[in-house]
Motif scaffolding. Structure first.
Motif, PDB file in Angstrom:
ATOM      1  N   ILE A  73       0.861  -1.190   0.000  1.00 39.75           N
ATOM      2  CA  ILE A  73       0.000   0.000   0.000  1.00 39.75           C
ATOM      3  C   ILE A  73       0.889   1.230   0.000  1.00 39.75           C
ATOM      4  O   ILE A  73       2.088   1.143   0.254  1.00 39.75           O
ATOM      5  CB  ILE A  73      -0.943   0.016   1.230  1.00 39.75           C
ATOM      6  N   SER A  74       0.267   2.378  -0.239  1.00 36.32           N
ATOM      7  CA  SER A  74       1.001   3.638  -0.181  1.00 36.32           C
ATOM      8  C   SER A  74       0.816   4.252   1.209  1.00 36.32           C
ATOM      9  O   SER A  74      -0.181   3.978   1.894  1.00 36.32           O
ATOM     10  CB  SER A  74       0.490   4.607  -1.246  1.00 36.32           C
ATOM     11  N   PRO A  75       1.750   5.088   1.640  1.00 37.42           N
ATOM     12  CA  PRO A  75       1.607   5.729   2.962  1.00 37.42           C
ATOM     13  C   PRO A  75       0.308   6.519   3.105  1.00 37.42           C
ATOM     14  O   PRO A  75      -0.244   6.598   4.209  1.00 37.42           O
ATOM     15  CB  PRO A  75       2.826   6.659   3.031  1.00 37.42           C
ATOM     16  N   GLU A  76      -0.206   7.054   2.007  1.00 32.89           N
ATOM     17  CA  GLU A  76      -1.441   7.846   2.068  1.00 32.89           C
ATOM     18  C   GLU A  76      -2.663   7.007   2.438  1.00 32.89           C
ATOM     19  O   GLU A  76      -3.681   7.546   2.846  1.00 32.89           O
ATOM     20  CB  GLU A  76      -1.703   8.537   0.727  1.00 32.89           C
ATOM     21  N   GLN A  77      -2.576   5.698   2.308  1.00 34.37           N
ATOM     22  CA  GLN A  77      -3.704   4.825   2.623  1.00 34.37           C
ATOM     23  C   GLN A  77      -3.795   4.501   4.121  1.00 34.37           C
ATOM     24  O   GLN A  77      -4.782   3.936   4.572  1.00 34.37           O
ATOM     25  CB  GLN A  77      -3.600   3.519   1.829  1.00 34.37           C
ATOM     26  N   VAL A  78      -2.773   4.860   4.875  1.00 34.21           N
ATOM     27  CA  VAL A  78      -2.725   4.546   6.298  1.00 34.21           C
ATOM     28  C   VAL A  78      -3.282   5.710   7.104  1.00 34.21           C
ATOM     29  O   VAL A  78      -2.802   6.834   6.996  1.00 34.21           O
ATOM     30  CB  VAL A  78      -1.276   4.236   6.746  1.00 34.21           C
ATOM     31  N   GLY A  79      -4.278   5.429   7.922  1.00 26.87           N
ATOM     32  CA  GLY A  79      -4.876   6.456   8.758  1.00 26.87           C
ATOM     33  C   GLY A  79      -4.035   6.754   9.994  1.00 26.87           C
ATOM     34  O   GLY A  79      -3.044   6.080  10.283  1.00 26.87           O
ATOM     35  N   ALA A  80      -4.466   7.742  10.720  1.00 27.31           N
ATOM     36  CA  ALA A  80      -3.782   8.137  11.959  1.00 27.31           C
ATOM     37  C   ALA A  80      -3.985   7.065  13.029  1.00 27.31           C
ATOM     38  O   ALA A  80      -4.985   6.342  13.017  1.00 27.31           O
ATOM     39  CB  ALA A  80      -4.333   9.474  12.449  1.00 27.31           C
ATOM     40  N   PRO A  81      -3.055   6.969  13.976  1.00 23.98           N
ATOM     41  CA  PRO A  81      -3.176   5.983  15.053  1.00 23.98           C
ATOM     42  C   PRO A  81      -4.140   6.465  16.138  1.00 23.98           C
ATOM     43  O   PRO A  81      -3.736   6.868  17.227  1.00 23.98           O
ATOM     44  CB  PRO A  81      -1.741   5.860  15.573  1.00 23.98           C
ATOM     45  N   THR A  82      -5.427   6.386  15.853  1.00 23.52           N
ATOM     46  CA  THR A  82      -6.428   6.964  16.753  1.00 23.52           C
ATOM     47  C   THR A  82      -6.955   5.992  17.803  1.00 23.52           C
ATOM     48  O   THR A  82      -7.743   6.388  18.649  1.00 23.52           O
ATOM     49  CB  THR A  82      -7.613   7.516  15.940  1.00 23.52           C
TER      50      THR A  82
END
Length: 171
Positions: A73-82
């Motif tokens: 995946i690309s880094p943009e697909q990873v959400g914040a660690p919420t």
């Protein structure tokens, strides 16, 4: 916080767990067990793993998905660690104490067969199956999950809420 059992050597680490959601609104879970503790039974667990020295949570999420599933995946697909949590469990004759963050990853395609060729040997032994679960099925399920609270917190997490989960003594 609940007392951590002093039953085994403690292995403490920071971890990233991943809620990998596909275009059909299903999440990927591994069916697993602990071969050194068969009394624990079987459960479904989120992909993820330890943050290596010098890595960010984002770099760990990218690496762990690639290693455990073969999915890049690309880094943009990873959400914040919420979603933040601390948990302890027995694994391979050690007591793990994990400080975990959970991130959401959204695929733009339907989930497909995974490739576990990049897994460590112990992961090949522990993970004996996987399933792309519809979110509603996870929420309604009475099966055992890691995190145990996944059915109760999944909808809130995917809706963008910040979650600071209390300590979980899993096993």
């Amino acid at each position: 916080m609940t007392e951590i059992p002093q039953d085994l050597p403690i292995f403490e680490r920071d971890v990233v767990r991943i809620v990998l959601r596909d275009a059909a609104d299903r999440i990927l879970l591994f069916h697993t067990h602990e071969i050194t503790a068969p009394e624990l039974g079987q459960w479904w667990e989120l992909p993820g793993g330890g943050i290596d020295e010098g890595e960010t949570y984002l770099e760990t999420a990218l690496r762990e998905l690639r290693e455990e599933t073969g999915i890049s995946i690309s880094p943009e697909q990873v959400g914040a660690p919420t979603w933040r949590r601390t948990a302890s469990f027995r694994h391979r004759d050690r007591r793990h104490l994990q400080h975990e963050v959970v991130v959401a990853v959204r695929l733009d395609r339907k989930g497909e067969a995974i490739d576990g060729a990049g897994r460590f040997d112990y992961e090949r032994e522990d993970y004996f199956d996987y399933r792309w679960w519809p979110i509603a099925d996870v929420v309604a399920s009475s099966e055992q999950f890691y995190p145990r609270s996944l059915p109760q917190l999944l909808t809130r997490f995917l809706a963008g809420y910040e979650i600071d989960e209390p300590f979980e003594l899993w096993s």
